[in-house]
Scaffold this active site. Structure first.
Site, PDB file in Angstrom:
ATOM      1  N   ASP A   1       0.828  -1.200   0.000  1.00  0.00           N
ATOM      2  CA  ASP A   1       0.000   0.000   0.000  1.00  0.00           C
ATOM      3  C   ASP A   1       0.870   1.261   0.000  1.00  0.00           C
ATOM      4  O   ASP A   1       1.839   1.355   0.746  1.00  0.00           O
ATOM      5  CB  ASP A   1      -0.853  -0.051   1.286  1.00  0.00           C
ATOM      6  CG  ASP A   1      -1.963   0.974   1.324  1.00  0.00           C
ATOM      7  OD1 ASP A   1      -2.740   1.032   0.363  1.00  0.00           O
ATOM      8  OD2 ASP A   1      -2.061   1.701   2.328  1.00  0.00           O
TER       9      ASP A   1
ATOM     10  N   GLU B   1       1.670  -0.502  -5.068  1.00  0.00           N
ATOM     11  CA  GLU B   1       0.729   0.562  -5.407  1.00  0.00           C
ATOM     12  C   GLU B   1       1.535   1.855  -5.407  1.00  0.00           C
ATOM     13  O   GLU B   1       1.847   2.398  -4.355  1.00  0.00           O
ATOM     14  CB  GLU B   1      -0.400   0.669  -4.381  1.00  0.00           C
ATOM     15  CG  GLU B   1      -1.406   1.732  -4.771  1.00  0.00           C
ATOM     16  CD  GLU B   1      -2.098   2.438  -3.593  1.00  0.00           C
ATOM     17  OE1 GLU B   1      -3.149   3.037  -3.830  1.00  0.00           O
ATOM     18  OE2 GLU B   1      -1.589   2.412  -2.463  1.00  0.00           O
TER      19      GLU B   1
HETATM   20  C1  GLC Z   1      -4.307   3.146  -0.381  1.00  0.00           C
HETATM   21  C2  GLC Z   1      -5.519   2.251  -0.452  1.00  0.00           C
HETATM   22  C3  GLC Z   1      -6.713   2.983   0.074  1.00  0.00           C
HETATM   23  C4  GLC Z   1      -6.451   3.370   1.511  1.00  0.00           C
HETATM   24  C5  GLC Z   1      -5.138   4.155   1.621  1.00  0.00           C
HETATM   25  C6  GLC Z   1      -4.701   4.296   3.035  1.00  0.00           C
HETATM   26  O1  GLC Z   1      -4.412   4.251  -1.198  1.00  0.00           O
HETATM   27  O2  GLC Z   1      -5.701   1.790  -1.763  1.00  0.00           O
HETATM   28  O3  GLC Z   1      -7.873   2.233  -0.039  1.00  0.00           O
HETATM   29  O4  GLC Z   1      -7.493   4.162   2.003  1.00  0.00           O
HETATM   30  O5  GLC Z   1      -4.086   3.535   0.949  1.00  0.00           O
HETATM   31  O6  GLC Z   1      -4.188   3.070   3.519  1.00  0.00           O
END
Ligand code: GLC
Ligand code: CA
Length: 534
Positions: free
Chosen positions: A181, A223
């Site tokens: 993440d 991500e």
């Molecule tokens: C990322 C996730 C999202 C979450 C954020 C905080 O962007 O995809 O869903 O709210 O991180 O962890």
């Protein structure tokens, strides 16, 4: 998963759905956070990294699940949310109580309100600042996301060691990797005096080294919605950092192409993200659990996508994206859905499908922020779509309108050979027989028509060619495969009987219906007999 503790929709329930997933043809499943959490950001606010939220089951149930997945050849990837914890995490609780706590330096503090406290919010419009004052600590703490998600001080070696420990723990329980993440924020320098945050890329190598050493065939899927010129920093020039990354650049330009019928920016995005190490790969997706982030498009392009797919204020989120699911965005038009999915399955990388999209599930815009596209899976026409026996699921099932579970559900689509579900199952099966897409080199071919994208892949002495017409009218294009040799004058259609023979100069003339697509093998079906070893 449905966290109401009734044994259905949780790990036990999910395990019973593994045969459905196996039948669909998936090879890996990515689970969103299921660890202990107060659940204020759907689990992205973790209060214990080493436990399962009791509403989903126990560690025992989790291991049964990974075992069941392994039996079916399905890899399990889990979210690794280590940019921040929940403010209820004992580390944070200890840190705020006691300045001498060993956890104090696991978070980012400031004695006074930092001048940039109103900058850099990830959820603008909802989140007011990136620094909040904690009454108990009598100091300000940094939070890139919501105020209940204090950022970990990831530059602290003790925090880094803990991150490895978390990976090591879940790897031991049968997972094959992590969707990491918010990677750019994890590796960013943080602090009240940081005006120009810097990415500490070396950290990525240490994560990978650890993982690879423990279990050789496990991966990290990052991500990281970053610009193409930094991609290689994330992959590592020698392929020594992230194994996979979601291709946000292609994603945003793909939606622009769907909205405008102009495929040129998409082709450019593919070319700009072409370089990757041989051992690295892109994840290609349409929608995920967040908003469709259009922040990397130009203002005019973004407006074009808003106009086409999310014109109302309630469709949009954080001044940059659309929070709808793909089926309602495309007006439920089957031709456009197939086109979008055909693109997703044939663009360079590994396709990542969101649950329910194989049915064309919709959204519920009465739910806040991103929850609207996180409604329960619609299994059948049973109460609550067969998702839970509980009268009150945590998130309500869509139960009226054209996307209600009464109309859109797996059980009924199973019986209909023309359903979206069976289409998806067939296309996944075919995609697996075209490894050229994942492994090969690609070339964008000239079609003389901006709304028709032609892509050719070459790998081990074989070539495949894909055509996609993004226009709402039929288009006829003339193109050359760009290859030489006698075999190249035939294009064998993999999805129907409509093959193409080259004309005099070896050129192909193909007429595509509105939103039409073609999957061809160049030459013939003897490709497996011709496949070379390198
Ligand atoms: C990322 C996730 C999202 C979450 C954020 C905080 O962007 O995809 O869903 O709210 O991180 O962890
Ligand atoms: Ca449940």
């Amino acid at each position: 998963m449905d966290a109401n503790g009734d044994g259905i929709g949780d790990f036990q329930g999910l395990m019973r759905r593994l045969d459905y997933l196996h039948g669909l043809g998936i090879t890996a499943i990515w689970l969103m956070p299921f660890q202990c959490s107060p659940g204020r950001d759907d689990g992205y606010d973790i209060s214990d990294y080493y436990g399962v939220n009791p509403a989903y089951g126990t560690l025992g149930d989790f291991v049964e699940f990974t075992h069941g997945a392994k039996q079916r050849g399905i890899r399990v990837l889990i979210d690794l949310v280590v940019n921040h914890t929940s403010d209820e995490h004992p580390w944070f609780q200890d840190a705020r109580r006691d300045p001498e706590s060993k956890y104090r330096d696991w978070y980012i503090w400031s004695k006074t309100k930092p001048p940039n406290a109103n900058k850099g919010m990830v959820f603008p419009g909802v989140q007011k600042s990136t620094w909040s004052r904690d009454a108990m600590a009598k100091e300000w703490y940094f939070h890139r996301f919501y105020d209940f998600q204090p950022d970990l001080n990831t530059s602290n070696p003790a925090v880094q060691a803990e991150i490895l420990k978390i990976m090591g723990f879940w790897i031991q329980l049968g997972v094959s990797g992590f969707r990491m993440d918010a990677v750019p924020f994890v590796i960013s320098t943080k602090g009240p005096n940081v005006t120009q945050p810097r990415e500490q890329y070396d950290m990525l190598r240490s994560f990978r080294e650890f993982l690879q050493w423990r279990v050789g065939d496990s991966i990290i899927l990052a991500e990281a919605n970053v610009l193409p010129n930094t991609d290689m920093q994330y992959f590592g020039d020698a392929g020594d950092r992230m194994h996979m990354m979601f291709n946000f650049q292609v994603n945003q330009n793909l939606f622009y192409a769907l909205a405008s019928s102009d495929t040129r920016p998409l082709a450019k995005a593919m070319q700009r993200t072409e370089s990757r190490p041989a051992s690295g790969q892109w994840g290609i997706f349409l929608r995920n659990h967040d908003e469709l982030d259009l922040g990397r498009l130009t203002k005019a392009q973004r407006q074009r996508v808003f106009d086409a797919f999310g014109p109302n204020k309630e469709d949009q989120l954080y001044n940059r994206g659309i929070r709808r699911r793909i089926a309602p965005m495309l007006g439920g038009d089957r031709r456009r859905l197939e086109l979008a999915y055909s693109l997703m399955f044939t663009l360079p990388g590994t396709p990542v499908l969101r649950y329910g999209d194989e049915l064309g599930m919709g959204d519920d815009l009465s739910l806040p922020e991103r929850v609207c596209c996180r409604t329960p899976m619609q299994w059948s026409t049973e109460p609550n779509g067969g998702f839970t026996k509980n009268d009150k699921p945590v998130v309500p099932v869509i139960s009226d309108g054209p996307y209600g579970f009464q109309h859109i559900n797996a059980a009924e689509q199973r019986r209909d050979s023309n359903s979206m579900l069976n289409w998806t199952e067939r296309i996944i099966r075919m995609r697996k027989e075209v490894p050229e897409i994942g492994w090969g080199e690609f070339e964008v071919l000239d079609t003389g028509d901006d709304s028709v994208l032609a892509l050719r892949y070459d790998w081990k002495n074989n070539s495949v060619l894909f055509l996609h017409n993004l226009a709402s009218e039929p288009r006829e294009v003339e193109l050359s495969t760009g290859l030489k040799g006698k075999d190249n004058d035939s294009l064998i259609n993999l999805l129907s009987n409509d093959h193409s023979r080259g004309g005099e100069k070896g050129n192909h003339r193909v007429c595509l219906e509105a939103y039409g697509y073609r999957w061809y093998r160049v030459g013939g079906l003897d490709y497996l007999l011709k496949r070379s070893e390198f």
